[in-house]
Design an enzyme around this catalytic site. Sequence first.
Site, PDB file in Angstrom:
ATOM      1  N   ASN A  11       1.034  -1.195  -0.081  1.00 19.55           N
ATOM      2  CA  ASN A  11       0.318   0.218   0.178  1.00 19.55           C
ATOM      3  C   ASN A  11       1.057   1.688  -0.116  1.00 19.55           C
ATOM      4  O   ASN A  11       1.861   1.692   0.552  1.00 19.55           O
ATOM      5  CB  ASN A  11      -1.144  -0.002   1.014  1.00 19.55           C
ATOM      6  CG  ASN A  11      -1.525   1.197   1.233  1.00 19.55           C
ATOM      7  OD1 ASN A  11      -1.358   2.241   0.458  1.00 19.55           O
ATOM      8  ND2 ASN A  11      -2.180   1.621   2.876  1.00 19.55           N
ATOM      9  N   TRP A  12       1.229   2.126  -1.193  1.00 21.22           N
ATOM     10  CA  TRP A  12       2.171   2.726  -1.119  1.00 21.22           C
ATOM     11  C   TRP A  12       1.483   4.236  -0.519  1.00 21.22           C
ATOM     12  O   TRP A  12       2.012   5.266  -0.382  1.00 21.22           O
ATOM     13  CB  TRP A  12       2.358   3.140  -3.002  1.00 21.22           C
ATOM     14  CG  TRP A  12       2.851   2.126  -3.475  1.00 21.22           C
ATOM     15  CD1 TRP A  12       3.864   0.940  -2.745  1.00 21.22           C
ATOM     16  CD2 TRP A  12       3.326   1.961  -4.785  1.00 21.22           C
ATOM     17  NE1 TRP A  12       3.837   0.234  -4.200  1.00 21.22           N
ATOM     18  CE2 TRP A  12       3.951   1.148  -5.472  1.00 21.22           C
ATOM     19  CE3 TRP A  12       3.230   2.844  -6.148  1.00 21.22           C
ATOM     20  CZ2 TRP A  12       4.819   0.652  -6.195  1.00 21.22           C
ATOM     21  CZ3 TRP A  12       3.854   2.082  -7.163  1.00 21.22           C
ATOM     22  CH2 TRP A  12       4.380   1.357  -7.690  1.00 21.22           C
ATOM     23  N   LYS A  13       0.419   3.784  -0.541  1.00 20.79           N
ATOM     24  CA  LYS A  13      -0.216   5.546   0.490  1.00 20.79           C
ATOM     25  C   LYS A  13       0.005   6.925  -0.742  1.00 20.79           C
ATOM     26  O   LYS A  13      -0.221   6.605  -2.005  1.00 20.79           O
ATOM     27  CB  LYS A  13       0.079   5.570   1.510  1.00 20.79           C
ATOM     28  CG  LYS A  13       0.115   4.865   2.552  1.00 20.79           C
ATOM     29  CD  LYS A  13      -0.193   4.350   4.048  1.00 20.79           C
ATOM     30  CE  LYS A  13      -0.012   3.236   4.545  1.00 20.79           C
ATOM     31  NZ  LYS A  13       0.308   3.615   6.159  1.00 20.79           N
ATOM     32  N   HIS A  97      -9.325   1.365   5.251  1.00 24.22           N
ATOM     33  CA  HIS A  97      -8.344   1.791   5.655  1.00 24.22           C
ATOM     34  C   HIS A  97      -8.071   2.650   6.745  1.00 24.22           C
ATOM     35  O   HIS A  97      -8.927   3.212   7.007  1.00 24.22           O
ATOM     36  CB  HIS A  97      -7.249   1.966   4.667  1.00 24.22           C
ATOM     37  CG  HIS A  97      -5.698   1.774   5.344  1.00 24.22           C
ATOM     38  ND1 HIS A  97      -5.244   2.995   6.517  1.00 24.22           N
ATOM     39  CD2 HIS A  97      -4.525   1.085   5.030  1.00 24.22           C
ATOM     40  CE1 HIS A  97      -4.271   2.896   6.686  1.00 24.22           C
ATOM     41  NE2 HIS A  97      -4.167   1.969   5.872  1.00 24.22           N
ATOM     42  N   GLU A  99      -6.576   4.971   7.897  1.00 23.01           N
ATOM     43  CA  GLU A  99      -6.184   6.064   7.914  1.00 23.01           C
ATOM     44  C   GLU A  99      -7.965   6.613   7.424  1.00 23.01           C
ATOM     45  O   GLU A  99      -7.790   7.801   7.179  1.00 23.01           O
ATOM     46  CB  GLU A  99      -5.167   6.378   6.335  1.00 23.01           C
ATOM     47  CG  GLU A  99      -3.909   5.979   7.503  1.00 23.01           C
ATOM     48  CD  GLU A  99      -3.213   5.886   6.754  1.00 23.01           C
ATOM     49  OE1 GLU A  99      -2.965   5.690   5.789  1.00 23.01           O
ATOM     50  OE2 GLU A  99      -2.046   5.056   7.795  1.00 23.01           O
ATOM     51  N   GLU A 169      -5.455  -4.277  10.175  1.00 24.92           N
ATOM     52  CA  GLU A 169      -4.213  -3.924  10.576  1.00 24.92           C
ATOM     53  C   GLU A 169      -4.715  -2.496  12.157  1.00 24.92           C
ATOM     54  O   GLU A 169      -5.470  -2.334  12.032  1.00 24.92           O
ATOM     55  CB  GLU A 169      -3.976  -2.867   9.403  1.00 24.92           C
ATOM     56  CG  GLU A 169      -4.103  -3.147   8.446  1.00 24.92           C
ATOM     57  CD  GLU A 169      -3.284  -2.874   7.031  1.00 24.92           C
ATOM     58  OE1 GLU A 169      -2.248  -3.011   6.448  1.00 24.92           O
ATOM     59  OE2 GLU A 169      -3.932  -1.233   6.935  1.00 24.92           O
ATOM     60  N   GLY A 175       2.545   2.069  10.954  1.00 26.36           N
ATOM     61  CA  GLY A 175       3.628   3.788  10.608  1.00 26.36           C
ATOM     62  C   GLY A 175       4.670   3.963  11.765  1.00 26.36           C
ATOM     63  O   GLY A 175       5.088   4.892  12.483  1.00 26.36           O
ATOM     64  N   SER A 215       3.441  -2.427  10.358  1.00 32.02           N
ATOM     65  CA  SER A 215       5.355  -2.261  10.109  1.00 32.02           C
ATOM     66  C   SER A 215       5.871  -3.591  10.424  1.00 32.02           C
ATOM     67  O   SER A 215       6.529  -3.967  10.903  1.00 32.02           O
ATOM     68  CB  SER A 215       5.290  -1.780  12.091  1.00 32.02           C
ATOM     69  OG  SER A 215       5.420  -0.482  12.557  1.00 32.02           O
ATOM     70  N   GLY A 236       2.850  -1.225   4.333  1.00 36.74           N
ATOM     71  CA  GLY A 236       2.667   0.830   4.159  1.00 36.74           C
ATOM     72  C   GLY A 236       4.982   0.781   3.662  1.00 36.74           C
ATOM     73  O   GLY A 236       4.858   0.715   2.373  1.00 36.74           O
ATOM     74  N   GLY A 237       5.096   1.298   4.454  1.00 35.39           N
ATOM     75  CA  GLY A 237       6.637   2.035   4.438  1.00 35.39           C
ATOM     76  C   GLY A 237       7.373   1.172   3.603  1.00 35.39           C
ATOM     77  O   GLY A 237       8.213   1.328   2.800  1.00 35.39           O
TER      78      GLY A 237
END
Length: 253
Positions: A11-13, A97, A99, A169, A175, A215, A236-237
């Site tokens: 998930n590149w956000k 998600h 977010e 999640e 993150g 993470s 993510g990251g």
Amino acid sequence: MTSRIPLIAGNWKMFKVRSEAADLVNAILPVVSRTDYCEVAVCPPFTALQTVYNLVKGTKLALGAQNCHFEDSGAFTGEVSPLMLKDLGCQYVIIGHSERRQKFGEMDELINKKLKALNKHQLKPILCVGETLEEREARRLNEVVERQVRGCLVDVPQEKMLTTVIAYEPVWAIGTGRNATPAQAEEMHIFIRDLLGKMYSKDVAEKVRIQYGGSVKPENIKELMAQPDIDGALVGGASLKPDQFIPLIQFKD
Ligand code: 13P
């Protein structure tokens, strides 16, 4: 033994302009092509979908989006429809998600509409659920996740459940560098699978893939993937850099 094929999805956000997206995809594609024990997907921002599709078309790397509206078209300024995502070559769409829930006020009822809209277009939803730290500390995690799973899956028939991926999640792990321990994640995955068993059947519950997200990194992927009910990762990251994402794809090597 389970027949579930793990799904490692990035998930590149809101990261990567088109040239950066192309560089990242070109770096991971050769590895994806020779990995046969998991499926891999990338979910770039809307603006890079076409660029990435041109590179992944005909390969084993699947394309996903990060959100959608629930209508095919209409006066919804700034929104993107499942029909449009299908047209761009997407196979997966992340919905719910945390977010989006926390920063854009999305609720289960809306996420349920999106999920059904994706089903209509044979797009596979990656449905995110997960508790906040406060909810975990108050020991309300099962209650919260059950409410999310039930609320987002209202009127979703069995055959569509089979193409839905659930991503657990925990919000406190996203993150933050602080992943759920493999035992904590496995416990929740079992809880979700049991819940699907009650809502659908044991057979359906055994077939649905449940990813872990929060993470995930090269240092913890093996331990997480060693859990019997963890069927992949939503990353993510660490999905933004080839040297971190490639070891995630190669978790068995
Ligand atoms: P991180 O991997 O950066 O913790 O993000 C997880 C996530 O939100 C994936 O959807």
